[in-house]
Each structure stands twice: as C-alpha cells, then as structure tokens.
Design an enzyme around this catalytic site. Structure first.
Site, PDB file in Angstrom:
ATOM      1  CE  LYS A 188      -3.843   4.460  -2.159  1.00 27.09           C
ATOM      2  NZ  LYS A 188      -4.739   4.927  -3.212  1.00 27.09           N
ATOM      3  CE1 TYR A 221      -3.913   1.969   0.382  1.00 29.62           C
ATOM      4  CE2 TYR A 221      -2.790   3.270   1.840  1.00 29.62           C
ATOM      5  CZ  TYR A 221      -4.036   2.950   1.159  1.00 29.62           C
ATOM      6  OH  TYR A 221      -4.889   3.953   1.159  1.00 29.62           O
TER       7      TYR A 221
HETATM    8  N1  NAD Z   1     -10.394   5.075   3.815  1.00 21.88           N
HETATM    9  C1  NAD Z   1      -9.236   5.687   4.151  1.00 21.88           C
HETATM   10  O1  NAD Z   1      -9.106   6.224   5.369  1.00 21.88           O
HETATM   11  C2  NAD Z   1      -8.382   6.223   3.121  1.00 21.88           C
HETATM   12  C3  NAD Z   1      -7.321   6.986   3.661  1.00 21.88           C
HETATM   13  C4  NAD Z   1      -6.275   7.229   2.614  1.00 21.88           C
HETATM   14  C5  NAD Z   1      -6.469   6.869   1.343  1.00 21.88           C
HETATM   15  N2  NAD Z   1      -7.533   6.160   0.845  1.00 21.88           N
HETATM   16  C6  NAD Z   1      -7.580   5.919  -0.430  1.00 21.88           C
HETATM   17  O2  NAD Z   1      -9.016   6.369  -0.738  1.00 21.88           O
HETATM   18  C7  NAD Z   1      -9.498   5.613  -2.044  1.00 21.88           C
HETATM   19  C8  NAD Z   1     -11.032   5.123  -1.480  1.00 21.88           C
HETATM   20  O3  NAD Z   1     -10.988   4.283  -0.479  1.00 21.88           O
HETATM   21  P1  NAD Z   1     -12.173   3.890   0.538  1.00 21.88           P
HETATM   22  O4  NAD Z   1     -11.877   4.221   1.775  1.00 21.88           O
HETATM   23  O5  NAD Z   1     -13.283   4.469  -0.168  1.00 21.88           O
HETATM   24  O6  NAD Z   1     -12.094   2.143  -0.078  1.00 21.88           O
HETATM   25  P2  NAD Z   1     -13.206   1.426  -0.247  1.00 21.88           P
HETATM   26  O7  NAD Z   1     -12.361  -0.096  -0.368  1.00 21.88           O
HETATM   27  O8  NAD Z   1     -14.513   1.562   0.259  1.00 21.88           O
HETATM   28  O9  NAD Z   1     -13.237   1.673  -2.088  1.00 21.88           O
HETATM   29  C9  NAD Z   1     -12.537   1.470  -2.838  1.00 21.88           C
HETATM   30  C10 NAD Z   1     -13.318   1.193  -4.104  1.00 21.88           C
HETATM   31  O10 NAD Z   1     -12.333   0.781  -5.318  1.00 21.88           O
HETATM   32  C11 NAD Z   1     -13.028  -0.160  -6.125  1.00 21.88           C
HETATM   33  N3  NAD Z   1     -11.887  -1.135  -6.748  1.00 21.88           N
HETATM   34  C12 NAD Z   1     -11.131  -2.034  -6.219  1.00 21.88           C
HETATM   35  N4  NAD Z   1     -10.398  -2.422  -7.278  1.00 21.88           N
HETATM   36  C13 NAD Z   1     -10.769  -1.765  -8.198  1.00 21.88           C
HETATM   37  C14 NAD Z   1     -10.427  -2.262  -9.670  1.00 21.88           C
HETATM   38  N5  NAD Z   1      -9.363  -2.907  -9.854  1.00 21.88           N
HETATM   39  N6  NAD Z   1     -11.001  -1.414 -10.562  1.00 21.88           N
HETATM   40  C15 NAD Z   1     -12.096  -0.583 -10.215  1.00 21.88           C
HETATM   41  N7  NAD Z   1     -12.346  -0.296  -9.151  1.00 21.88           N
HETATM   42  C16 NAD Z   1     -11.716  -1.070  -8.042  1.00 21.88           C
HETATM   43  C17 NAD Z   1     -13.756  -1.072  -5.054  1.00 21.88           C
HETATM   44  O11 NAD Z   1     -14.826  -1.856  -5.704  1.00 21.88           O
HETATM   45  C18 NAD Z   1     -14.431   0.032  -4.300  1.00 21.88           C
HETATM   46  O12 NAD Z   1     -15.686   0.402  -4.566  1.00 21.88           O
HETATM   47  C19 NAD Z   1      -8.561   4.243  -2.015  1.00 21.88           C
HETATM   48  O13 NAD Z   1      -7.476   4.734  -3.111  1.00 21.88           O
HETATM   49  C20 NAD Z   1      -7.836   4.309  -0.607  1.00 21.88           C
HETATM   50  O14 NAD Z   1      -6.575   3.665  -0.927  1.00 21.88           O
HETATM   51  C21 NAD Z   1      -8.626   5.855   1.959  1.00 21.88           C
END
Ligand code: NAD
Length: 248
Positions: free
Chosen positions: A157, A153
C-alpha cells in the site's frame, strides 16, 4: 458540483468496500464497469446496480496477471466502453507476520495490491490522455502511511500511494489526475472483530467507516471541482493516522 456522467472501471468490484462505492457512483449517474477476479461477484455487483436503476456491466480480471489485464482492456473496448475513471480497489490483506512469509506469499500481495493497479493504469491511462480527461483513484490504506503489523500489506500500500504520487509527473498537462484514497477501518468482511474493538477505543471519531463514505469521496474526485486535487493521499480514517495509536 459538476456531475458529468462518466464511465468508471472499478476493480475489486465484488468486494465489501465496492458495494458502497458502486452504489454511490451509480447514484451519481456514472456507468460502473464492475471488474473482479470473482466473476460471479462482479456479475452480482452489476446486477445490483442495474436493479437500482443504474448503468453497469461486469468483467472478470485477475490483476495479478498482465495478460488478464490486457484481456480486460480488449473486452471493455469491444463492449464499446471508454473508461474515463479507473478506481483500483482490488486488494488482499495477508495476515502473515514477517517470519511467516516466504517469497511467494509476499510477492502475491505485491502483485495484487501494487503491480495490479500499475497494470490497470497502463492499460486504460493512454486513452484518457488521448481524450484529455481522466481520473485515477487508487484505494491505498492508512497502513501504507503509518506502517502496519502485516508487512506485505503495508509495503504494497505504501508502494501504491507512491506510485500514484509519481504518476502525477507522467500525466502532467493531460487532464488526468491520480490520487489515493487511504481508508482506515471500513465496515467490510476484511475487518476482524478485534479491529472493530480497537476502532471504538482508539480512533478519534470512534467510528468504523461506512463503504459509502469511500464512494462519496470517489464521486467528489470525479467532479471538475476536484480537478486540482492531484497526487494526494486522502485520509479517511476518523483521525487515526494523526495519533498513530490504532496499531499499537
Ligand atoms: N476493509 C478495510 O477496512 C480497508 C481499509 C483500507 C483499505 N482497504 C482496501 O480497500 C480495497 C477493498 O477492500 P475490501 O475491504 O472491499 O476487501 P474485499 O476482500 O471485500 O474485496 C477485495 C476484492 O478484490 C478482489 N480481488 C482480489 N484479488 C484480485 C485479483 N487478483 N484480481 C482482481 N480482483 C481481485 C476480490 O475478489 C474482492 O472482491 C482493498 O484494496 C483493500 O486493501 C480496505
């Protein structure tokens, strides 16, 4: 603030963070193209926007596949949309430590979190350049800035943030900007209870981030007031990164 309505492609649009992002974009008057691997989730995301009075459409994509991203481009154009903004939010958090990873699992994270956004930018960027305006917003993470216990991860990132910084040169003089939003802990199902406790104890603001705060930042980046924000890593982390304590 200039709020020209734009067409925004959101990948990962069925996810927890995207709920807040989609809502904010739609409320600002933008059309949201909801793309996700989870086709039902993408459809529900678009239906929610439309039910709230916004404009949306849904598409299925697997960003880990070049062919699928090309098909997305074809489907979006066939539906008559011109994408002004790409918001790359599709991502996975693989909670494997170094010794538990193998080539395949590590590569999977890189394919989705890093190569996926590269593919989506390559698919939609050239048309932005032709029209002389565009915004690329990559959802990176503070994990890509500070490091993180889960190496696939953190590496993916960090790569995504540096991809964006590097593309600023490619898009020089075209009206297209590239930025990364680097959230700390956002209130989504991705976040486990232990992390919530760490946030309360260690983050300077003591708060977990509401997905709508990410949406609000994205809305601002789409305005012309943000036209000189380019190549930035925009931390939205309650100050966590400044103390490097969150992941101790
Ligand atoms: N939740 C947090 O605290 C947090 C913090 C920093 C960064 N992020 C980043 O924010 C973004 C969204 O995270 P989230 O918390 O909503 O996670 P989440 O798991 O709820 O959503 C991720 C989405 O990406 C989709 N996805 C996964 N693989 C895929 C693929 N191969 N093709 C198309 N879609 C795909 C999933 O179906 C899901 O709907 C991510 O990139 C995550 O790394 C999240």
């Amino acid at each position: 603030m200039n709020t020209t309505p734009r067409t925004v492609l959101v990948t990962g649009a069925a996810g927890g963070m995207a709920r807040g992002v989609n809502a904010r974009l739609a409320r600002a008057g933008h059309t949201v193209l909801c793309a996700d691997f989870d086709a039902d989730g993408a459809r529900r995301a678009a239906e929610t926007i439309i039910a709230d009075g916004g404009a949306a459409a849904d598409f299925r994509v697997d960003v880990a596949s070049a062919e699928s991203v090309h098909r997305l481009g074809d489907a979006v154009r066939a539906a008559g949309h011109e994408v002004d903004v790409v918001l790359n939010a599709a991502g996975v958090l693989d909670r494997r430590y170094l010794v538990d990873h193998d080539d395949e699992s590590f590569d999977r994270a890189i394919q989705i979190n890093l190569v996926g956004p590269f593919r989506v930018i390559q698919e939609f960027g050239p048309a932005m350049v032709e029209r002389g305006w565009g915004r690329i917003i990559n959802v990176s993470s503070i994990a890509g800035v500070t490091g993180y216990p889960y190496p696939s991860y953190a590496a993916s990132k960090a790569g995504l943030s540096n991809l964006g910084r590097s593309l600023v040169k490619d898009f020089r003089g075209t009206g297209v900007t590239v930025n990364a939003i680097c959230p700390g802990v956002v209130d989504t199902p991705m976040v486990i209870d232990e992390v919530r406790r760490q946030v309360a104890a260690k983050v300077p603001t003591g708060q977990i981030i509401d997905p709508e705060e990410i949406g609000a930042l994205a809305v601002f980046l789409i305005t012309d007031d943000a036209r000189n924000i380019n190549g930035a890593d925009l931390l939205i982390d309650g100050g966590a990164t400044r103390f490097y304590e969150l992941f101790d």
